[in-house]
Structure formats: structure tokens, C-alpha cells
Design an enzyme around this catalytic site. Structure first.
Site, PDB file in Angstrom:
ATOM      1  N   LYS A  54       6.280   8.861  -5.278  1.00 34.16           N
ATOM      2  CA  LYS A  54       5.819   7.510  -4.958  1.00 34.16           C
ATOM      3  C   LYS A  54       4.528   7.535  -4.143  1.00 34.16           C
ATOM      4  O   LYS A  54       3.579   6.803  -4.457  1.00 34.16           O
ATOM      5  CB  LYS A  54       6.920   6.751  -4.208  1.00 34.16           C
ATOM      6  CG  LYS A  54       6.502   5.389  -3.674  1.00 34.16           C
ATOM      7  CD  LYS A  54       6.051   4.435  -4.762  1.00 34.16           C
ATOM      8  CE  LYS A  54       5.789   3.049  -4.162  1.00 34.16           C
ATOM      9  NZ  LYS A  54       5.181   2.132  -5.141  1.00 34.16           N
ATOM     10  N   LYS A  56      -0.872   3.183   5.363  1.00 38.69           N
ATOM     11  CA  LYS A  56       0.416   3.856   5.518  1.00 38.69           C
ATOM     12  C   LYS A  56       0.669   4.811   4.357  1.00 38.69           C
ATOM     13  O   LYS A  56       1.004   5.988   4.557  1.00 38.69           O
ATOM     14  CB  LYS A  56       1.546   2.832   5.599  1.00 38.69           C
ATOM     15  CG  LYS A  56       2.939   3.457   5.765  1.00 38.69           C
ATOM     16  CD  LYS A  56       4.052   2.556   5.269  1.00 38.69           C
ATOM     17  CE  LYS A  56       4.055   2.445   3.773  1.00 38.69           C
ATOM     18  NZ  LYS A  56       5.257   1.792   3.211  1.00 38.69           N
TER      19      LYS A  56
END
Length: 320
Positions: free
Chosen positions: A170, A238
Site C-alpha cells: 500500500k 504521511k
């Protein structure tokens, strides 16, 4: 099966909507009751704490903005782990650090419950229609149990291996998407400065070797001017930060990721943490005193493919 969903943000809310639309017994929880109210109005149940949810349902999804937020929801005195018992299943849909999801999985499994990670990829517009892709990391036996549910949420479901593998993939795919976004911002700005028609430029990229999923989605909202892809610069920092940290931890001599990270840190400093991520092109627009816009493009992406039942994707060279 009773299903719980914690985190009704841009992605989580759309995924929870798919569950409700497809008739699942759904319990929801979010920091903001107003966000949850439309789900409650359509038949979802509400609980006051993650612990109460874990006690009330068979399977819990968490879809939260950061590893820290997930840790709090899971490990607080009234958190998910406190309410888990044998036979229940926790599925982490957040984009997180693979070592952190492994750590939480160990705590979950110590209660007798099962743990999986199921991050999604493909954009909010596909999450809304159940046509998104899902990476599923965890024990194969647990994967088989939850596959019917996952194929309701997504069209393509890939079992990636043990816990942690889906999180690695991911952050890797989010990094690739972000790198492509930065390259597209430069390409579209150069086309504008070169006097090219941007509608023609869009099509030239789309039908060429330069095409990508990011171009077919984010370039459209860039050219529209809305820049609304339901993703913000703080989330990019992030996600790319997670990829960059993983690479450095593995002693890979990364070169591009730190540059991409610096670009978005600068964008966040200039425009705010919650600025929409495609607006990273503003740095170039301002430097060149231009606007990269073209008529006829949508303000937001809508999935025009019909909702279909999903299926497991088998990796080339592997057997199910």
C-alpha cells in the site's frame, strides 16, 4: 454476520456505505456523530466506544488517518482489543506502517481473535461504488472467511501474504502515485508554457506510453481547477514518509522519494496541511505566473462503471 466500521472519513465512509447498501448488519463509530448520522438514518447501529463495538459485532474494520490514531482506537482502555474474544476478526484498512500493524495483530491474536490488514487502492470514487481494489494481508484461512465481504467492498482482492505485506504494498503504490502526480504537474506546466492546448495535451498523454491511472483521474481535476481528489497534503506526507522510512530501514539507497517528500512538505508549508494534494501544481503555477486549466473536465471523479461483485486476483505464477 454483524459488521462494525470505525472511521467514516473520505474513504471509510464510502466503504461503510457499500456494506450498508448491500444489506449488511452494520454498526458504525466515528469521532463525529454528525458524520455517522446519515448511516444511522439508513439503518446502521451506533455504539459509544470501540470496546462496545468489538463486543457487539463479529468483525471490525478500522479505517483511520494515521498509525497513531489506530493505536489509540485499538489499545485504549475502552478500545477494540479490550472487547475482542475468540472467533472475532479485526481488519485494518488504514495506510500504516507494516511493523505497527504486525504489533497490533499480535495483541489482537492474544485475545483469540484473528487479525488482517485490508488497505484499499483506486480512489474515493471507486470506494463509493464497490469497485476499488483491496490488498489483504494475513493468514490464508482468515482471508477465505472474509473474502465474501471483501468482494462486496472491492472488485479486485489480492491476498498479499502474511500480516504486514499489504501495508508494504500500500505505501509502495501510494508512493508511485504521488511520484506520478509530481511528474504530471511538471509536464502539464511545461505544456502550458509551451503554448500547447491542454485538452489536446491531456489526450496525448492518455493515449501514449506516458499514461497512468493518476493521469486519467488527477490530471482531470487539476485541469478543472477544483483539484479535488478527496486526498490532502498531510496524508501524502504521511504515506510517502512511511515508504521513505521503510526503504531507509532496509538500506535501499533511495533517491526520488526524499525529493517527492520535500516537495509535499513545501506544499504543506505554503498552503496548509489539509490542502488538496493535486494542488501541489500551484507551486509551479505561481513560479511561472500561469494557471494550468482547461475546459470540459469534471470537478470530481465519479466511477461510471456499474457496481459488480468482486473476485480474488491470483498473482501471476502463483496458485490459489
Amino acid at each position: 454476520m454483524k459488521v462494525g466500521f470505525i472511521g467514516l472519513g473520505n474513504v471509510g465512509g464510502k466503504l461503510a456505505g457499500s456494506l450498508l447498501r448491500n444489506g449488511y448488519d452494520l454498526t458504525v463509530l466515528d469521532l463525529n456523530l454528525e458524520v455517522a448520522q446519515p448511516f444511522i438514518d439508513k439503518g446502521a447501529f451506533w455504539v459509544d466506544t470501540p470496546k462496545a463495538m468489538a463486543e457487539a459485532v463479529d468483525l471490525i474494520f478500522t479505517c483511520l488517518p494515521s498509525p497513531a490514531a489506530c493505536s489509540q482506537v485499538m489499545e485504549a482502555d475502552d478500545g477494540v482489543i479490550a472487547g475482542l474474544t475468540t472467533g472475532k476478526i479485526w481488519l485494518e484498512m488504514s495506510t500504516t506502517d507494516e511493523s505497527e500493524v504486525r504489533r497490533l495483530a499480535e495483541l489482537v491474536e492474544a485475545t483469540g481473535a484473528s487479525a488482517m490488514e485490508t488497505p484499499v487502492s483506486g480512489g474515493c470514487h471507486r470506494a463509493a461504488t464497490g469497485n476499488i481494489s483491496i490488498f489483504a494481508g494475513g493468514d490464508r484461512e482468515a482471508f477465505v472467511k472474509v473474502l465474501p465481504l471483501l468482494t462486496t467492498l472491492g472488485r479486485r482482492v489480492l491476498h498479499t501474504g502474511p500480516i504486514g505485506s499489504a501495508s508494504v504494498l500500500k505505501v509502495l503504490t501510494n508512493y508511485l502515485a504521488t511520484t506520478n502526480l509530481c511528474a504530471l504537474a511538471e509536464a502539464l506546466t511545461v505544456a502550458k508554457k509551451a503554448g500547447m492546448d491542454l485538452n489536446t495535451t491531456y489526450e496525448a498523454i492518455r493515449i501514449s506510453s506516458g499514461n497512468s491511472f493518476v493521469h486519467e483521474t488527477e490530471s482531470q481535476v487539476i485541469l478543472n481547477g477544483s483539484r479535488d481528489i478527496s486526498f490532502t497534503m498531510d496524508l501524502v506526507v504521511k504515506d510517502v514518509g512511511l515508504f521513505d522510512a521503510l526503504g531507509k530501514r532496509l538500506d535501499v539507497p533511495l533517491e526520488i522519494s526524499s525529493l517527492v517528500l520535500d516537495i509535499f512538505k513545501d506544499g504543506q508549508k505554503r498552503y496548509g496541511a489539509r490542502e488538496l494534494s493535486p494542488n501541489i501544481i500551484k507551486r509551479l503555477e505561481e513560479a511561472c505566473d500561469i494557471r494550468v486549466l482547461a475546459p470540459g473536465f469534471p470537478a470530481e471523479m465519479v466511477d461510471d462503471e456499474p457496481e459488480e461483485s468482486g473476485a480474488e486476483i491470483i498473482a501471476k505464477g502463483l496458485c490459489a
